[in-house]
Enzyme design. Structure first.
Site, PDB file in Angstrom:
ATOM      1  N   LYS A 133     -27.527 -12.144 -68.488  1.00 22.24           N
ATOM      2  CA  LYS A 133     -28.487 -11.280 -69.389  1.00 22.24           C
ATOM      3  C   LYS A 133     -28.297 -10.393 -70.111  1.00 22.24           C
ATOM      4  O   LYS A 133     -27.533  -9.444 -70.287  1.00 22.24           O
ATOM      5  CB  LYS A 133     -29.734 -11.186 -67.715  1.00 22.24           C
ATOM      6  CG  LYS A 133     -30.588 -10.091 -68.422  1.00 22.24           C
ATOM      7  CD  LYS A 133     -31.428  -9.365 -67.243  1.00 22.24           C
ATOM      8  CE  LYS A 133     -32.297  -8.847 -67.532  1.00 22.24           C
ATOM      9  NZ  LYS A 133     -33.217  -7.965 -66.639  1.00 22.24           N
ATOM     10  N   ASP A 149     -42.218  -3.169 -60.484  1.00 26.70           N
ATOM     11  CA  ASP A 149     -42.220  -4.493 -62.231  1.00 26.70           C
ATOM     12  C   ASP A 149     -42.576  -5.738 -61.002  1.00 26.70           C
ATOM     13  O   ASP A 149     -42.015  -7.170 -61.408  1.00 26.70           O
ATOM     14  CB  ASP A 149     -41.430  -4.476 -62.875  1.00 26.70           C
ATOM     15  CG  ASP A 149     -42.733  -5.440 -64.333  1.00 26.70           C
ATOM     16  OD1 ASP A 149     -43.525  -5.494 -63.349  1.00 26.70           O
ATOM     17  OD2 ASP A 149     -41.517  -6.247 -65.135  1.00 26.70           O
TER      18      ASP A 149
END
Length: 328
Positions: free
Chosen positions: A122, A227
Site C-alpha cells: 500500500k 472510516d
C-alpha cells in the site's frame, strides 16, 4: 500516479545516493539546489549532474527553474523507488505485480517475496484528494507543498503501521503487517473481496451483528476506526468472515470528537445494510453505553499502546487536521 518498478533494477547505488540526497534536501527546500545535492551525496558535482539527468528521465526527480537558482524536486516516483529499495534490501519484497486497488489516498499493488509468496503493498498518496479539506485560515503546507504531501503520506503510513501492528498482536481481524518504509506499508495478502462488491449473503443479520460487535470491540480497547464502511471491510472467500483495513483515520475513545466518529461508523454500516440487503435492525451500539459497560479493571487500552509505540501525538493531530471528514 502509477507505480512503475521496471527501471528499479537499473538504478545504480550512486544514483540512489543522489536520489536520497534530494529527499534529504527536501526537508528544508522546496527546490533542492544542485550544489546541495552534490554536497549531501558526497559525489563530485559533474557526476551528480549526469546522474540527476538520468533520474529526471525516469521521472524520479523533476527539474524546477527558480528565479534564484535551478534545482530539483523529488517526485512520488522517486519516493516509491526509495521505499521499494529499502524493502528490497531488508529482503521483505522481491517483485512488483499488478495494481489491485485505487483509493482516495492510496494505491494498492500485489507484490511477492523471494519465495514467490504474495503480499500487498500500500502506497499512501496524500495530496491527490485529501487536502481539499484544509481550512483557509491555517496554512499547514506553507510554501513547500510537494514535500509536504510526501511528509504527510509518510505520517499516514507510520500511523497505519502502528495501529495495524497493535491490532494484529491482539488478534483483531486485520491483515498481518510485514514491513513499512516511508509512505509504504507491506502486509499479508488475504483472499477476499470488498464488502461493497457483495450483493447477497446467507445471513445479513449475522454479518451485521459481527460488524457491530467489531465496532464495540474496538471501542472497548480504546479505539474508533473512523472510516468503518463497505470500502474498508473485506470478506474472506473461504469463511465469509470480515477483515478490517485502512487505519490512518483511527482515533482514541478519549478524542474530543470520539462520539461523533463512533456514531458515524455505526451509521455507515446501518445505511449500507438498508440499501444493499434491505436489512435494518433496531439494535445498534451506543457510544456512552459501550464505554460505560467497559470496566476499567478489565480494559486494556490499545490507544495508549499505539502512543507508546513511538507515533507522536503531534503527528496524529497534524494528520487529523488535514484529512477530510466524510463518510464514503
Amino acid at each position: 500516479m502509477k507505480l512503475d518498478a521496471t527501471d528499479l533494477r537499473y538504478v545504480t547505488s550512486d544514483e540512489f545516493r543522489v536520489l536520497t540526497a534530494v529527499e534529504m534536501g527536501s526537508k528544508n527546500h522546496e527546490v533542492v539546489p544542485t550544489s546541495l545535492i552534490a554536497q549531501i551525496s558526497g559525489l563530485r558535482n559533474g557526476g551528480v549532474n549526469k546522474m540527476i539527468g538520468e533520474l529526471a528521465k525516469r521521472n524520479l526527480v523533476s527539474k524546477v527553474q527558480n528565479a534564484k537558482y535551478d534545482g530539483y524536486r523529488l517526485t512520488y516516483g522517486g519516493l516509491d523507488y526509495l521505499a521499494m529499495r529499502a524493502l528490497s534490501k531488508r529482503d521483505s519484497m522481491y517483485s512488483v505485480g499488478n495494481q489491485i486497488g485505487v483509493g482516495k489516498e492510496s494505491d494498492i499493488y500485489m507484490v511477492a517475496d523471494a519465495e514467490g509468496s504474495e503480499m500487498v503493498l500500500k502506497l499512501h498518496r496524500l495530496g491527490r484528494i485529501s487536502f481539499r479539506a484544509i481550512k483557509n485560515k491555517r496554512d499547514y503546507l506553507g510554501k513547500r507543498k510537494s514535500a509536504s504531501w510526501m511528509y504527510m503520506s509518510r505520517l499516514a503510513a507510520q500511523k497505519e503501521w502502528a495501529f495495524m501492528r497493535v491490532l494484529h498482536e491482539h488478534e483483531f481481524p486485520v491483515p498481518k503487517p510485514i514491513d513499512q518504509s516511508r509512505h509504504c506499508i507491506l502486509m499479508e495478502f488475504i483472499d477476499s473481496y470488498p464488502l461493497r462488491q457483495v450483493s447477497d449473503v446467507p445471513s445479513p443479520g449475522r454479518l451485521y451483528s459481527t460488524l457491530m460487535d467489531l465496532i464495540v470491540r474496538f471501542a472497548r480497547a480504546g479505539l474508533i476506526h473512523g472510516d468503518f464502511n463497505e470500502f474498508n471491510i473485506l470478506i474472506r472467500r473461504d469463511t465469509g468472515e470480515p477483515v478490517v483495513i485502512d487505519f490512518p483515520q483511527m482515533v482514541s475513545t478519549s478524542h474530543e470528537n470520539a462520539e461523533w466518529y463512533f456514531n458515524r461508523d455505526v451509521e455507515c454500516i446501518r445505511r449500507f445494510f438498508r440499501r444493499r440487503f434491505r436489512y435494518e435492525s433496531a439494535l445498534y451500539p451506543r457510544f456512552r453505553k459501550t464505554l460505560t459497560e467497559t470496566l476499567d479493571g478489565d480494559a486494556f487500552r490499545l490507544d495508549v499502546m499505539v502512543a507508546a509505540s513511538g507515533f507522536k501525538q503531534k503527528d496524529m493531530k497534524t494528520l487529523e487536521e488535514v484529512r477530510p471528514k466524510c463518510c464514503t
